[in-house]
Structures are given as C-alpha cells and as structure tokens.
Design an enzyme around this catalytic site. Structure first.
Site, mmCIF file in Angstrom:
data_model
loop_
_atom_site.group_PDB
_atom_site.id
_atom_site.type_symbol
_atom_site.label_atom_id
_atom_site.label_comp_id
_atom_site.label_asym_id
_atom_site.label_seq_id
_atom_site.Cartn_x
_atom_site.Cartn_y
_atom_site.Cartn_z
ATOM 1 N N LYS A 157 -34.910 2.019 5.011
ATOM 2 C CA LYS A 157 -34.928 3.419 4.541
ATOM 3 C C LYS A 157 -33.698 4.191 5.022
ATOM 4 C CE LYS A 157 -39.182 3.887 6.148
ATOM 5 N NZ LYS A 157 -39.521 2.500 6.482
ATOM 6 N N VAL A 158 -33.404 4.109 6.332
ATOM 7 C CA VAL A 158 -32.240 4.846 6.846
ATOM 8 C C VAL A 158 -30.958 4.192 6.317
ATOM 9 C CG1 VAL A 158 -30.988 5.613 8.898
ATOM 10 C CG2 VAL A 158 -33.488 5.583 8.925
ATOM 11 N N ASP A 177 -29.124 -8.014 5.415
ATOM 12 C CA ASP A 177 -30.546 -7.758 5.659
ATOM 13 C C ASP A 177 -31.322 -8.818 4.889
ATOM 14 O OD1 ASP A 177 -33.211 -6.935 5.602
ATOM 15 O OD2 ASP A 177 -32.704 -4.805 5.581
ATOM 16 N N VAL A 237 -27.393 4.310 15.430
ATOM 17 C CA VAL A 237 -28.373 5.401 15.454
ATOM 18 C C VAL A 237 -29.768 4.773 15.341
ATOM 19 C CG1 VAL A 237 -29.043 7.600 14.324
ATOM 20 C CG2 VAL A 237 -26.650 6.977 14.462
ATOM 21 N N ARG A 239 -31.506 1.765 17.658
ATOM 22 C CA ARG A 239 -32.090 1.644 18.987
ATOM 23 C C ARG A 239 -31.088 1.053 19.965
ATOM 24 N NH1 ARG A 239 -35.043 4.811 17.837
ATOM 25 N NH2 ARG A 239 -37.305 4.938 17.952
ATOM 26 N N GLU A 268 -33.307 5.303 28.254
ATOM 27 C CA GLU A 268 -33.091 6.720 27.918
ATOM 28 C C GLU A 268 -33.917 7.625 28.819
ATOM 29 O OE1 GLU A 268 -33.776 7.263 23.726
ATOM 30 O OE2 GLU A 268 -32.049 6.049 23.188
ATOM 31 N N HIS A 290 -29.764 10.724 21.685
ATOM 32 C CA HIS A 290 -30.866 10.388 20.768
ATOM 33 C C HIS A 290 -31.242 11.598 19.898
ATOM 34 C CE1 HIS A 290 -34.502 7.505 20.204
ATOM 35 N NE2 HIS A 290 -34.270 8.193 19.090
ATOM 36 N N LEU A 291 -30.284 12.032 19.112
ATOM 37 C CA LEU A 291 -30.483 13.244 18.293
ATOM 38 C C LEU A 291 -30.750 12.928 16.826
ATOM 39 C CD1 LEU A 291 -27.743 15.729 19.643
ATOM 40 C CD2 LEU A 291 -30.197 15.685 20.129
ATOM 41 N N GLY A 292 -30.818 11.619 16.483
ATOM 42 C CA GLY A 292 -30.931 11.238 15.072
ATOM 43 C C GLY A 292 -32.009 12.012 14.319
ATOM 44 N N ALA A 293 -33.163 12.202 14.955
ATOM 45 C CA ALA A 293 -34.276 12.842 14.249
ATOM 46 C C ALA A 293 -34.389 14.322 14.593
ATOM 47 C CB ALA A 293 -35.578 12.145 14.620
#
Ligand SMILES: NC(=O)C1=CN([C@@H]2O[C@H](COP(=O)(O)OP(=O)(O)OC[C@H]3O[C@@H](n4cnc5c(N)ncnc54)[C@H](O)[C@@H]3O)[C@@H](O)[C@H]2O)C=CC1
Ligand SMILES: O=C(O)C(=O)COP(=O)(O)O
Length: 596
Positions: A157-158, A177, A237, A239, A268, A290-293
């Site tokens: 999805k990302v 993938d 972005v 893990r 983290e 860890h600002l992705g979301a």
C-alpha cells in the site's frame, strides 16, 4: 455493555498519544484511561483491569503484558505495523489483534517523498548550516530526481502510493516484491524486477516498504549495499532493522553510498551507544523521529477507525481487520450465528452425555464434524468450529480459562488433543423440514498407536451423573438443526429425537413401553423437581441395532426389547440419590443429567 455475560462498563487503556476524534466515540459507552509514559512494569501492574488496549508503535505488547491482561479481549494498533505486538502470544490467549491498514498510508508515502527530496537537495544539512549562521551554497549542491530510477522494495500500500507520487516527479520506477499485484504495478508504471540484485544495480534511490518480519530483518546489509552505485541514496520509512544500521553507517563513511533518509530505527528512541546515534549525526543523513504517520489527517483517520473497531469488538461483533483472526463479513456471520449456539450446545452435550467414566485424561480423539444442506456452502465455518471446541471443553474447564474464540480455537483444540475433521455434505435436506444440519461423530483414530487402548468413553470425561456403563464410541454421534433461529438436537447416539438443548435436562434410556414417563414423573415430583419439557426418542428405525440385545450389562434383565430415550427439561438439579432412584426395572435403564 455486556462483557463475558455480565453487564458492566468495559475499560480501555491508551498508553500513547491517540487523536481525540476517536476517543469521543469511546467515551460514550466505555471508560477510557489515557496513561502516557508508563514504564513496562507499571503497565503490567494495571493491565489486568482492562478489556482493551490501544497502542501505536511505542508500547511493547509482549507475552508478559498479554498474560497479565486477564480481561483483555482486544489489542488495537492505531496504525499499520504490529511488530511491537507478540501475535503468537495474543493468539494463544484468544486476544484479537486489530490494526488500521489504511488510515496512514498516504502520510507514510508523503513522508517518504519528503525524505527523498530532502536527501536529493540536502535540505537537512542546508537548514542546519544556515541556522548555524553559515551561507554554504556551493557545498550544498544537490541532484534532481527527474529521470532518476527509484527502486522500491515492497510494493504494497505505501510502496504503491510512493510509486504514483514519484512517477509524477518524472522518476523511472522499478520494484522488487515477490507478492506484488502485477496489474496494480503496471497501472503505476512500475517494472517488477525478478531479483533484488537487478534492483540494487539500477537504483539511484532505493526505498523500503516491507513489513518487519523474520524474512525482512537485516534484508539490506553489507553485501547488498556493496552492489549499489556509490551515488545511490537510501530511504527507510518502514521499520528500523530492515536495513542494518552498522552496515549503512560504514557504507556512508566509506562513500560507497551517497546519502540516506531515515525515519525508523532498530531501537526507538535510539539509546546512547546505538549505531543509530552516529547514523543520525552523519552529514549525508536526513533523519526524523518516526514521523511517517504523524500528520493531523492520518491520526484522525486511525483514531476514529481504531475506536470504532474496539467498540464493535467489545460489544461482541467481529473485527474488520484483525491480524490474527479470519475476516468474516457481517452478513455471513448473521447466517452462521444460530448455528454457533447449536454447535456450542452439541459440544457440551457430547462431553456430558458421552462421559460415563471418571477419567480426566486427555486422549487424542478424532471427531468428524459434517455440515449438511445449505451450511455446506458457507464461505467459512471458523465460528462453528470455535463454538464446538468451546462447547466440548466447557463442562470440564473453568469459566475463566474458557476464552475460546475464532482467534485461538484451532490452537486450543490441538493443545487439548482434539482432532476435528470438518467436511461438507451438499445433499438437500428438504424432506427433513429444515435446510441445514450438523452432525458430530467421534471415532477412534485408527492410526493412533493408542487406539486400541482408548477407553470406550469420552476423553474429556468429567465426573458425571450418567450411569457408569461405558457408551460405545461408535454410538457417540449427535446431530442438530436450527429452526426459527432455535437450535434442536435431532439425533443423540442411536436415537432420533427433537428437543431444544437448554437448561438442566435429564436424559434417560428406557424400554420403549407404556407407563415409563409416569413412573419417572412421579419420582421426580416426589423429589420436588418440576418437568418443564419432555421429548421421547425412539431408537432409529433404520438402525441396524434397532432391536438391541439386552444383556447382563443392562440393569433390568435379559431378552430382546426395543429401547427409547426420554429427555426431560427440569427446573432444578437432580441430585445423585434421586437419579439413582430413577434407575429401576419399572423406570429407567440409565439416567444422566446434563446442563446446557
Ligand atoms: N514510518 C511510519 O510511520 C509508518 C510506517 N509504516 C510501515 O510501512 C511498511 C509498509 O506498510 P504497508 O505498505 O501498509 O504494508 P503492505 O502490507 O501493504 O505492503 C508490504 C509489502 O511488502 C511486501 N514484502 C513482504 N516481504 C517482502 C520481501 N522480503 N521482499 C520484498 N517485498 C516484501 C509484501 O508483499 C507487501 O506487498 C510497514 O512496515 C509499516 O509498518 C506504515 C505506516 C507509517
Ligand atoms: O503505522 C505504522 O506502521 C507506523 O509506523 C506508525 O507508527 P505510529 O503510530 O506513528 O507510532
């Protein structure tokens, strides 16, 4: 709200920052406790009070925490990655784990593009330099992304959202993938490469978007980085730990990789001494915590979604996006629901009725569970399987440890030595007056070395009020059906019948001759036991043993005589003395009490 049969207000613990939009939904019907900054020990101490736990990526939901959560029914991850949740432990305990796989995809993809551009144009270093009072234009010359190749590892999805945005920037797109959807890839102009090596060779920028699982831990290490161009830049972005931080730092220091944009770290927040510390400080690295979301929009999305799911699970509905349970559509579940009750009753009846010995040993037993009629075309039978396991074990398991549901039923069955073979028979049942039925039959496992030693008794045996005469395993069969949403038992052992399995029931076997009901009714009446319902069950007409040769095992003498079952719904328990008094020549040959 009804929780595990009792009416009380469920409690939800939220130890991390979750947007208030969803919490407003929860506040209306559950007690919400927001407790940020708790240590792992403090969390373990209080988790026992809570029915649900809502987390993001910071809380380590490990086996110890789950085990301490005696009331926990759901762990909800307000986001995508569930690598901070011990799924195996949750599954074993029957705790549903849900995540929100949609709400923050765009945020994570946009953050990847932000890092892509920041790395290409030295935005981080330039900003720091200017803030330090410098004006270093020639030192901070960047590169353009247009016409460069973006290599994507993990086209989910990302990854796909990043691909579409990067396509808009004029980048060439390749991906690796093994499970990617080729038509989605083609629609985003992404070429799927057969090997990662080809991807390493072509990449000007490489971005990681896989989950953190055993097979992706350390996916990009020293040898993989060595295959890339020295001008290549890397983004993560997804893990921390998918890229080996030590190897990346060495490659940056050696100049064999030109730069990196990193949002996620192995530990983290990174602890002093972690390789991540040096990585973050490296001048060619743009790093974010860890600002992705972390956008207003994504947090609103996941908060509303997560709270809606938690509410529906706490009120007994099925999860929409459980990580450790099958997805069952609500309409499908509505069709199965009456049979869920039937299967639970059949399981419980089986254990109580066919358990004439006092042995509690766990013997490996095989069951055939046959779905007949319209039930044979059900998409899933998981809820029915779970209900059967619950029913079989309920008479011999304490209520607190009977948390069996679609999440853990298969595991529990395996642990308790229950082999249940599900099969479907599409034969129509029109002549029977109902459209679907279920049959449960025990059989000896012929391959089991202990088969010959298995007692001809039910393996779950509890102390029972049934006669001590062992029931033969070939007779251990129960069929049932549903009519007007009410479950009925249509066969019990060798007897065809029709009764609603509900409450305390006296099941007696007698010679099929007049006057027996009167005798039993009289004796029960004398003991103050009222009869609420009554059904009789003659032996199956086409059963090869319709005429049972009564031998010395049967109390009451010899000869050849037809038998029947008498099933009486009674208003209270029948004590052992009364039960014994019912077994006599003019009464019953055998009597047992079951509670359904
Ligand atoms: N930094 C942040 O704040 C955020 C991070 N994430 C993380 O982004 C990652 C991707 O999330 P989604 O796209 O939603 O997941 P997804 O499940 O939709 O996609 C993951 C893709 O990775 C592929 N994959 C699995 N193993 C692979 C391997 N060995 N090699 C190549 N491909 C492999 C899968 O086939 C799948 O297509 C997850 O790790 C998630 O936790 C997601 C949201 C925000
Ligand atoms: O959803 C994900 O996988 C994320 O990484 C987001 O994590 P967060 O909720 O911001 O702690």
């Amino acid at each position: 709200m009804t929780v595990n049969g009792a009416t009380r207000t469920p409690k939800v613990l939220i130890p991390e920052k979750v947007s208030p939009d969803g919490l407003a939904l929860l506040n209306a019907s559950v007690e919400v406790h927001e407790r940020k900054g708790l240590s792992a020990e403090a969390l373990i101490e209080i988790i026992g009070e809570y029915d649900a736990l809502i987390v993001r990526s910071e809380t380590k939901v490990n086996a110890a925490l789950l085990a301490a959560g005696k009331k926990l029914r759901v762990v909800a991850r307000a986001g995508v990655g569930v690598d901070n949740v011990d799924l195996q432990a949750a599954t074993k305990l029957g705790i549903i784990v849900v995540n929100l796989p949609q709400g923050n995809i765009n945020a994570a993809a946009e953050h990847t593009i932000a890092l892509l551009m920041a790395v290409a144009r030295n935005v981080g270093a330039a900003s720091a330099s200017l803030k330090a009072g410098k004006w270093e234009r020639s030192k901070l010359v960047g590169i353009e992304v247009k016409g460069k190749t973006l290599a994507i590892i993990g086209l989910g999805k990302v990854g796909l959202t990043v691909a579409r945005a990067a396509g808009g920037l004029g980048m060439n797109l390749v991906a690796y993938d093994p499970y990617a959807n080729p038509s989605l890839a083609a629609s985003a102009n992404v070429e799927i490469l057969p090997t990662m090596d080809e991807l390493f060779e072509q990449a000007d920028f490489m971005t990681i978007h896989t989950p953190m699982i055993a097979s992706t831990k350390g996916l990009i290490g020293e040898s993989e980085l060595a295959k890339m161009k020295p001008t290549a830049r890397i983004l993560n972005v997804a893990r921390g730990g998918i890229i080996d931080e030590v190897a990346l730092l060495s490659a940056l220091e050696a100049g064999t990789i030109a730069g990196a944009g990193i949002d996620v770290f192995t530990s983290e927040p990174p602890q002093p001494g972690d390789p991540a510390f040096e990585l973050i400080e490296h001048p060619s690295v743009v790093a974010t915590p860890h600002l992705g979301a972390s956008t207003v929009e994504a947090q609103e999305n996941v908060s509303i979604d997560v709270c809606t799911q938690v509410l529906s699970i706490l009120s007994g509905q099925l999860p929409r996006s459980a990580v450790n349970a099958p997805i069952i559509l609500p309409e499908e579940y509505r069709t199965l629901q009456p049979f869920v009750l039937l299967l639970e009753k059949m399981g419980s009846l089986f254990t109580q009725h066919f358990s004439p010995s006092n042995t509690r040993e766990q013997v490996r037993t095989t069951f055939d569970l046959i779905y007949e009629g319209t039930l044979a075309s059900a998409n899933t039978t998981k809820p029915l399987f779970a209900a059967l396991v619950k029913g079989l074990l309920s008479p011999i398991t304490s209520a607190e440890s009977l948390n069996i549901n679609i999440v853990n039923a298969e595991l529990v069955a395996k642990e308790r030595g229950l082999l249940i073979n599900e099969s479907r028979s599409r034969e129509t049942l029109e002549q029977e007056g109902y459209s679907a039925s279920v049959t449960l039959r025990a059989r000896l496992n012929p391959r089991s070395p202990s088969a010959s030693r298995i007692p001809r008794t039910n393996p779950f045996a509890k102390e029972t009020t049934t006669s001590t005469r062992a029931k033969r395993i070939e007779d251990q069969i129960i069929s049932g059906f549903v009519s007007n949403n009410i479950p009925y038992i249509s066969r019990l052992g060798r007897f065809s019948t029709s009764f609603i399995p509900d409450g305390t029931m006296l099941i007696g076997r007698n010679y099929d001759e007049p006057g027996k009901i009167g005798v039993v009714g009289g004796r029960l009446g004398k003991a103050g036991v009222n009869i609420r319902s009554m059904s009789v069950a003659p032996i199956e007409a086409d059963d090869g043993e319709a005429l049972l040769k009564v031998d010395s095992v049967v109390e009451g003498g010899g000869g050849t005589q037809k038998e029947a079952l008498m099933i009486l719904g009674v208003d209270r328990g029948v004590d052992e003395e009364v039960r014994r008094s019912l077994v006599s020549e003019d009464g019953l040959l055998e009597a047992g009490v079951v509670v359904l």
